[in-house]
Design an enzyme around this catalytic site. Structure first.
Site, PDB file in Angstrom:
ATOM      1  N   GLY A  65     -30.569 -37.201   8.517  1.00  0.00           N
ATOM      2  CA  GLY A  65     -30.536 -37.821  10.084  1.00  0.00           C
ATOM      3  C   GLY A  65     -30.639 -36.501  10.973  1.00  0.00           C
ATOM      4  O   GLY A  65     -31.188 -36.887  12.009  1.00  0.00           O
ATOM      5  N   ASP A 127     -26.495 -35.854  12.872  1.00  0.00           N
ATOM      6  CA  ASP A 127     -26.967 -36.820  14.048  1.00  0.00           C
ATOM      7  C   ASP A 127     -26.130 -37.577  14.859  1.00  0.00           C
ATOM      8  O   ASP A 127     -26.122 -37.573  15.845  1.00  0.00           O
ATOM      9  CB  ASP A 127     -28.205 -37.809  13.249  1.00  0.00           C
ATOM     10  N   ASP A 130     -19.810 -40.899  13.364  1.00  0.00           N
ATOM     11  CA  ASP A 130     -19.342 -42.326  13.374  1.00  0.00           C
ATOM     12  C   ASP A 130     -17.964 -42.474  12.811  1.00  0.00           C
ATOM     13  O   ASP A 130     -16.856 -42.173  13.852  1.00  0.00           O
ATOM     14  CB  ASP A 130     -20.338 -43.143  12.303  1.00  0.00           C
ATOM     15  N   THR A 134     -18.384 -37.855   7.006  1.00  0.00           N
ATOM     16  CA  THR A 134     -19.399 -36.914   6.340  1.00  0.00           C
ATOM     17  C   THR A 134     -18.953 -35.402   6.892  1.00  0.00           C
ATOM     18  O   THR A 134     -18.897 -34.740   5.987  1.00  0.00           O
ATOM     19  CB  THR A 134     -20.662 -37.291   6.939  1.00  0.00           C
ATOM     20  N   LEU A 135     -18.548 -35.584   8.290  1.00  0.00           N
ATOM     21  CA  LEU A 135     -18.533 -34.018   8.726  1.00  0.00           C
ATOM     22  C   LEU A 135     -17.104 -33.465   8.262  1.00  0.00           C
ATOM     23  O   LEU A 135     -17.079 -32.185   8.002  1.00  0.00           O
ATOM     24  CB  LEU A 135     -18.605 -34.116  10.275  1.00  0.00           C
ATOM     25  N   LYS A 158     -20.124 -41.745  18.183  1.00  0.00           N
ATOM     26  CA  LYS A 158     -19.754 -43.400  18.577  1.00  0.00           C
ATOM     27  C   LYS A 158     -18.367 -43.780  19.141  1.00  0.00           C
ATOM     28  O   LYS A 158     -17.309 -43.164  18.491  1.00  0.00           O
ATOM     29  CB  LYS A 158     -20.111 -44.012  17.219  1.00  0.00           C
ATOM     30  N   ARG A 200     -37.057 -43.322  11.656  1.00  0.00           N
ATOM     31  CA  ARG A 200     -36.492 -42.004  12.155  1.00  0.00           C
ATOM     32  C   ARG A 200     -37.842 -41.054  12.877  1.00  0.00           C
ATOM     33  O   ARG A 200     -37.247 -40.248  13.509  1.00  0.00           O
ATOM     34  CB  ARG A 200     -36.359 -41.073  10.662  1.00  0.00           C
TER      35      ARG A 200
HETATM   36  P1  IMP Z   1     -19.654 -40.879   9.310  1.00  0.00           P
HETATM   37  O1  IMP Z   1     -19.352 -40.282   7.854  1.00  0.00           O
HETATM   38  O2  IMP Z   1     -18.982 -42.454   9.303  1.00  0.00           O
HETATM   39  O3  IMP Z   1     -19.247 -40.165  10.480  1.00  0.00           O
HETATM   40  O4  IMP Z   1     -21.045 -41.424   9.430  1.00  0.00           O
HETATM   41  C1  IMP Z   1     -21.801 -40.613   9.774  1.00  0.00           C
HETATM   42  C2  IMP Z   1     -23.513 -40.647   9.217  1.00  0.00           C
HETATM   43  O5  IMP Z   1     -23.521 -42.258   9.099  1.00  0.00           O
HETATM   44  C3  IMP Z   1     -24.471 -40.130   9.949  1.00  0.00           C
HETATM   45  O6  IMP Z   1     -24.853 -38.829   9.519  1.00  0.00           O
HETATM   46  C4  IMP Z   1     -25.533 -41.161   9.792  1.00  0.00           C
HETATM   47  O7  IMP Z   1     -26.328 -40.662   8.810  1.00  0.00           O
HETATM   48  C5  IMP Z   1     -24.897 -42.367   9.588  1.00  0.00           C
HETATM   49  N1  IMP Z   1     -24.911 -43.274  10.802  1.00  0.00           N
HETATM   50  C6  IMP Z   1     -23.610 -43.709  11.615  1.00  0.00           C
HETATM   51  N2  IMP Z   1     -23.953 -44.606  12.456  1.00  0.00           N
HETATM   52  C7  IMP Z   1     -25.270 -44.715  12.654  1.00  0.00           C
HETATM   53  C8  IMP Z   1     -26.370 -45.125  13.381  1.00  0.00           C
HETATM   54  O8  IMP Z   1     -25.959 -45.839  14.485  1.00  0.00           O
HETATM   55  N3  IMP Z   1     -27.724 -45.063  13.296  1.00  0.00           N
HETATM   56  C9  IMP Z   1     -28.120 -44.272  12.113  1.00  0.00           C
HETATM   57  N4  IMP Z   1     -27.196 -43.837  11.241  1.00  0.00           N
HETATM   58  C10 IMP Z   1     -26.049 -43.809  11.422  1.00  0.00           C
HETATM   59 MG    MG Z   2     -26.514 -38.704   8.458  1.00  0.00          MG
END
Ligand code: IMP
Ligand code: MG
Length: 214
Positions: A65, A127, A130, A134-135, A158, A200
């Protein structure tokens, strides 16, 4: 030359709306190219000022992303003239082709050598933030592998409508140092972000009709 450039710009601006209108899965343009680029320039100024004392940054992009955001951000960083940049990438995926599955730790392949991490001042780029799994996961791994500092940078953050206690705990500990835009809890695509691996390649950010991805 200038009129060619202007003509090209007009075509690109027209195209964002045209693409959204003709593609049933897309709902609306969220941020156009110009808005994104302006924000990236100001992010780069802040990052350049903060990292200047280190002289260099190891910028690590989370694939897939972050690939477009990182490409633009490192070029904006170069134009600040404040830091040297080294580029690395990590592959991580949290969700499958459905928009959102249950929260879980991401699958991560850290293919960096210890020598590429030890003692480095790292800027980890994703990117979108959420839920934050991940981070948080990657930041911890990089610290365990000897990074001197690991700052976090996302293009989008978000504002989640519902947060589980686990996510609330995680987010209270997670400090994201640089955020491009804070957005509503909607699925967004374009500028590197996908829905089921599509969109993308769009140079702008758009929302989708989520009913297609349930
Ligand atoms: P987290 O681990 O829940 O913060 O998820 C983050 C990852 O989920 C991001 O790196 C994106 O790859 C994916 N993701 C979360 N929300 C979206 C979205 O609205 N569009 C596309 N990818 C998303
Ligand atoms: Mg991602």
């Amino acid at each position: 030359m200038e009129s060619e450039l202007n003509a090209r710009e007009e075509r690109i601006l027209l195209k964002a709306e045209d693409i959204v209108n003709k593609e049933p899965h897309l709902k609306s343009v969220l941020f156009d190219e110009k808005t994104i680029q302006q924000r990236i320039v100001s992010l780069a100024e802040g990052i350049g000022a903060d990292f200047e004392k280190h002289g260099k940054i190891c910028v690590i992009g989370v694939l897939k992303g972050a690939f477009i955001f990182m490409a633009d951000l490192v070029r904006a960083l170069a134009m600040t003239g404040r830091v040297k940049v080294r580029c690395e990438f990590i592959r991580a995926s949290t969700y499958g082709d459905e928009l959102k599955q249950s929260a879980s730790a991401p699958q991560v392949e850290l293919k960096l050598l210890p020598s590429e991490i030890e003692g480095q001042d790292i800027l980890l780029i994703d990117d979108i933030l959420d839920q934050g799994f991940t981070l948080a996961h990657l930041q911890q791994q990089l610290k365990e592998q000897g990074a001197r500092s690991v700052k976090l940078c996302v293009l989008l953050k978000k504002e989640l409508k519902q947060i589980s206690p686990e996510v609330a705990r995680l987010q209270s500990r997670l400090q994201v140092d640089y955020v491009g835009f804070t957005i509503k809890d909607e699925w967004v695509v374009g500028y590197g972000l996908d829905a089921a691996q599509e969109f993308r390649e769009l140079p702008f950010l758009a929302t989708v009709h989520e009913k297609y991805y349930l």
